[in-house]
Design a protein around this motif. Structure first.
Motif, PDB file in Angstrom:
ATOM      1  N   ALA A   1      95.179  -6.073 -24.178  1.00 12.35           N
ATOM      2  CA  ALA A   1      95.133  -7.007 -23.051  1.00 12.35           C
ATOM      3  C   ALA A   1      96.357  -6.835 -22.160  1.00 12.35           C
ATOM      4  CB  ALA A   1      95.044  -8.438 -23.569  1.00 12.35           C
ATOM      5  N   VAL A   2      97.524  -6.625 -22.770  1.00  9.79           N
ATOM      6  CA  VAL A   2      98.735  -6.394 -21.979  1.00  9.79           C
ATOM      7  C   VAL A   2      98.598  -5.092 -21.201  1.00  9.79           C
ATOM      8  CG1 VAL A   2     101.228  -6.034 -22.061  1.00  9.79           C
ATOM      9  CG2 VAL A   2     100.166  -7.685 -23.598  1.00  9.79           C
ATOM     10  N   SER A   3      98.072  -4.059 -21.846  1.00 10.10           N
ATOM     11  CA  SER A   3      97.866  -2.776 -21.178  1.00 10.10           C
ATOM     12  C   SER A   3      96.933  -2.928 -19.977  1.00 10.10           C
ATOM     13  CB  SER A   3      97.284  -1.763 -22.177  1.00 10.10           C
ATOM     14  OG  SER A   3      96.973  -0.545 -21.535  1.00 10.10           O
ATOM     15  N   ALA A   4      95.821  -3.666 -20.151  1.00 12.74           N
ATOM     16  CA  ALA A   4      94.875  -3.882 -19.047  1.00 12.74           C
ATOM     17  C   ALA A   4      95.545  -4.624 -17.897  1.00 12.74           C
ATOM     18  CB  ALA A   4      93.670  -4.662 -19.562  1.00 12.74           C
ATOM     19  N   LEU A   5      96.383  -5.591 -18.222  1.00  8.95           N
ATOM     20  CA  LEU A   5      97.108  -6.335 -17.187  1.00  8.95           C
ATOM     21  C   LEU A   5      98.045  -5.408 -16.417  1.00  8.95           C
ATOM     22  CD1 LEU A   5      98.038  -9.128 -15.961  1.00  8.95           C
ATOM     23  CD2 LEU A   5      99.766  -9.148 -17.771  1.00  8.95           C
ATOM     24  N   GLN A   6      98.779  -4.575 -17.144  1.00 10.39           N
ATOM     25  CA  GLN A   6      99.707  -3.640 -16.495  1.00 10.39           C
ATOM     26  C   GLN A   6      98.955  -2.666 -15.590  1.00 10.39           C
ATOM     27  OE1 GLN A   6     101.369  -2.207 -20.178  1.00 10.39           O
ATOM     28  NE2 GLN A   6     103.208  -3.476 -20.009  1.00 10.39           N
ATOM     29  N   GLN A   7      97.817  -2.170 -16.055  1.00  5.57           N
ATOM     30  CA  GLN A   7      97.010  -1.265 -15.244  1.00  5.57           C
ATOM     31  C   GLN A   7      96.550  -1.950 -13.962  1.00  5.57           C
ATOM     32  OE1 GLN A   7      93.909  -0.283 -18.004  1.00  5.57           O
ATOM     33  NE2 GLN A   7      95.283   0.820 -19.383  1.00  5.57           N
ATOM     34  N   ALA A   8      96.121  -3.207 -14.092  1.00  2.00           N
ATOM     35  CA  ALA A   8      95.644  -3.947 -12.924  1.00  2.00           C
ATOM     36  C   ALA A   8      96.761  -4.149 -11.907  1.00  2.00           C
ATOM     37  CB  ALA A   8      95.069  -5.290 -13.358  1.00  2.00           C
ATOM     38  N   MET A   9      97.947  -4.527 -12.389  1.00  2.12           N
ATOM     39  CA  MET A   9      99.058  -4.760 -11.457  1.00  2.12           C
ATOM     40  C   MET A   9      99.466  -3.461 -10.770  1.00  2.12           C
ATOM     41  SD  MET A   9     101.442  -7.728 -13.222  1.00  2.12           S
ATOM     42  CE  MET A   9     101.938  -6.743 -14.630  1.00  2.12           C
ATOM     43  N   ASN A  10      99.436  -2.354 -11.491  1.00  2.00           N
ATOM     44  CA  ASN A  10      99.748  -1.066 -10.866  1.00  2.00           C
ATOM     45  C   ASN A  10      98.673  -0.666  -9.859  1.00  2.00           C
ATOM     46  OD1 ASN A  10     102.102  -0.821 -12.261  1.00  2.00           O
ATOM     47  ND2 ASN A  10     101.385   0.740 -13.694  1.00  2.00           N
TER      48      ASN A  10
END
Length: 691
Positions: free
Chosen positions: A622-631
């Protein structure tokens, strides 16, 4: 014989440890649960060593006669603590070093101080008069579908706790009735542990359940989670009322004690069952005396602070095993015709709430969901704007638990609903129940937001409360004046409620800050043990990183070799010490591995909210998906800095989340709840307008 050379306090500490270790073995049925016919060994490699009829020192005989019925336990637990010990010279261990007790005694420490030196400050020595032959817990005949009673409830309780580690076992319930759910869980347990899968609890299954129960709770280890409460007694209705309860006392405090004792009596035949009526009569006093007698307390039938805490701890210990959630929701709706512990708990909550709300009738706590309970449920639902169907589903249960806790901790005035603004601003110098309620919400929020200071729930609006309010106001974009007006009150209540809901569970790894000093060869303690844990975890993924060996908290050669191998593998400067930089680098390596290898591609559609709050220390997909979205947003709109996609919620992710929250008009907490998650992903995946 003559007098030994050891100081008396050192001898006392050793005797206490030896007694407690032996009692722990018996309490946990360590050997019978493994198929042996004995309860204790005759080997110091495992337990004790005793030779009947041998000569002993006179002082040892005198001391043992004095303290033979004492044992060590963790404060707030009920079982004798596993006081592991060794001589400290030829053999080392994580517990007490016997020769070291001599040095501690010569330093002026008494027996309890010596024990605390080795086992921690949260232990205590208690005395019991409950001395008897060692019983066998197995009831003597198999338990099967259709049986009921205390023994069935014991098995259900233990299986429920085991199911936390083996969730596919299912929930057997804890109503003392061996029904289909209990039989199903027993069969799943038997299949998992290679027993005959017949759904019948015979001797082999009984002791295997006991064995696994002891194992999952670590009751026979220094790291025992203990038979203890969850740690929320300051905010769940367990607070001591401030004055002793005795014959003639009445009110909600008496009801709580009666309910707790009645629940404990279900598992302990030495405790009599009593009515929960809020009147402290002779029956209640006798039940209190029975509890005090069993737990080494002054037997006076009066509930003072020590007795209150002991009863609350014993009850919370019981509840910690039979509840899947802090609020105790049984998982399925309760309605008229149901029976059992969940109904009894529901009735207790209703009875406590009725003491503060005149619209809700007072009912009997008997575990039977009859017409009176249905009427009380409907009255509660009407009072709090819920569907008036008399059925207790998740929404009704959650609101009931919230109101119960507020009433039990004296947060509400009569007939005042939780979250009701008091009408006038609260500020430094204010006192009363409204201040207590606000302090409760602040304390709850401080658990989730480390930047908020913790306050005492005392109903006095002092400087610490003012400081906490200012910090909250700053975090949520309110005027930081330290005064609770309507806007601040509403924000406090709403945020607290969000965190009490299922969407507010915080998911983060429990990282430990650098202790403030370098660790090197010869160092001992929990900080060394944590470094060893990190190195061992990393070694699971990298063959080139050496396992440090035992997690014993002793910085020896194997720990140093492991540290060097990690430094070599991860291009860290070789050093014989763990300084702050090395500590943080080890934690970063651990988090990156715990998070897993993230997918580097942006998903085609917005992923669902994971169901928990993410904060510094969180890790995973979930943290990885959030980071991808923000990038992805940063690339599309050039409005934010890029963050590493490593699945670890570190400082850069926290800063990026805070910036997004500020830009989206959300409270700049740096913590991702559902509102923040949805708002960020809406930028990357805007909703498709309807035709």
């Amino acid at each position: 014989m003559g007098t030994p050379a050891w100081p008396e306090q050192a001898l006392r500490a050793n005797i206490h440890a030896q007694i407690s270790l032996a009692m722990n073995r018996i309490f946990t049925e360590w050997y019978p649960s493994r198929g042996y016919t004995f309860n204790i060994t005759n080997s110091t490699s495992y337990d004790q060593y005793y030779v009947h009829g041998r000569n002993i020192f006179e002082v040892m005989e005198k001391l043992t006669d004095d303290i033979f019925n004492t044992y060590v336990r963790r404060q707030g637990t009920i079982e004798p603590y596993y006081t592991e010990y060794c001589d400290g010279k030829s053999v080392t261990c994580k517990g007490m070093k016997q020769w070291g007790t001599v040095d501690r005694a010569n330093e002026g420490k008494n027996a309890l101080q010596i024990l605390k030196y080795y086992y921690g400050n949260d232990i205590e020595i208690v005395r019991t008069n409950n001395l008897q032959d060692i019983p066998e817990s197995y009831p003597g005949s198999p338990l099967r579908r259709g049986d009921s009673g205390t023994n069935v409830r014991i098995i259900q309780r233990q299986l429920t706790r085991i199911a936390k580690d083996y969730p596919f076992f299912g929930n057997p319930g804890t109503d003392g009735v061996f029904g289909a759910a209990t039989e199903s869980t027993v069969k799943a347990f038997q299949k998992q542990f290679s027993l005959t899968v017949d759904g019948v609890v015979g001797r082999a299954t009984w002791y295997k359940i006991s064995y696994i129960y002891v194992s999952v709770k670590d009751l026979a280890e220094l790291t025992s989670e203990g038979e203890k409460p969850s740690g929320e007694s300051n905010v769940n209705g367990s607070t001591y009322p401030g004055t002793a309860l005795q014959v003639g006392s009445t009110g909600t405090g008496v009801e709580r004690i009666q309910f707790w004792l009645n629940a404990l009596a279900e598992f302990d035949p030495a405790l009599p069952s009593i009515s929960v009526d809020g009147i402290y009569g002779n029956a209640t006093a006798n039940a209190v005396r029975a509890f005090q007698r069993e737990n080494g307390l002054t037997v006076d039938g009066v509930v003072g602070p020590a007795t209150w805490e002991a009863i609350a701890a014993a009850y919370n210990s019981l509840e910690s095993d039979i509840q899947d959630q802090p609020s105790g929701y049984p998982g399925t709706p309760l309605r008229q015709g149901d029976k059992g512990d969940s109904v009894r708990l529901l009735q207790f909550y209703l009875r406590m709430v009725a003491s503060n709300f005149s619209s809700i009738p007072t009912i009997t706590v008997d575990g039977i969901f009859g017409a009176a309970t249905t009427s009380a449920v409907k009255a509660f639902q009407k009072e709090f704007g819920l569907t008036q169907d008399g059925v207790v589903g998740p929404a009704t249960w959650q609101k009931l638990y919230e109101v119960y806790g507020d009433v039990a901790d004296s947060l509400l005035a009569p007939n005042q609903r939780p979250g009701t603004y008091p009408g006038t601003p609260l500020k430094q110098g204010s006192t009363g129940t409204a201040v207590r309620e606000a302090q409760f919400y602040l304390r709850l929020l401080a658990v989730y937001f480390p930047t908020l200071p913790t306050v005492t729930i005392d109903g006095i609006y002092g400087p610490s409360t003012t400081a906490a309010v200012k910090a909250f106001q700053t975090m949520f974009g309110l005027t930081a004046d330290g005064i609770i007006g309507p806007a601040t009150w509403q924000a406090l209540y709403e945020q607290a409620q969000r965190l009490r809901s299922s969407d507010g569970l915080l998911a983060a790894f429990n990282l430990v800050p650098w202790p403030g000093f370098e660790l090197m060869m010869g160092a001992e303690g929990p900080s060394v043990a944590f470094v060893q844990f990190l190195l061992r975890y990393i070694s699971y993924f990298y063959d080139t990183v050496q396992d440090p060996g035992k997690l014993d908290g002793i910085f020896g050669q194997s720990t140093l070799d492991s540290l060097h191998s990690w430094q070599l593998e991860f291009n860290q400067p070789e050093s014989d010490t763990v300084d702050e930089f090395t500590w943080n680098a080890l934690e970063a390596t651990f988090l990156s591995l715990a998070a897993g290898v993230p997918d580097s591609t942006v998903p085609a559609a917005a992923p669902d909210y994971p169901g928990y709050v993410m904060a510094p220390g969180s890790a995973g997909g979930a943290v990885s998906a959030l980071q991808q979205a923000m990038n992805g947003i940063a690339q599309l709109y050039c409005v934010a800095d890029f963050v590493p996609i490593d699945g670890v919620y570190g400082p850069e992710t926290t800063s990026a989340v805070t910036a997004f929250q500020q830009g989206l008009g959300l409270p700049a907490t740096g913590v991702v709840d559902r509102a923040t998650w949805d708002a960020i992903f809406a930028l990357l995946y805007p909703p498709i307008p309807e035709a």
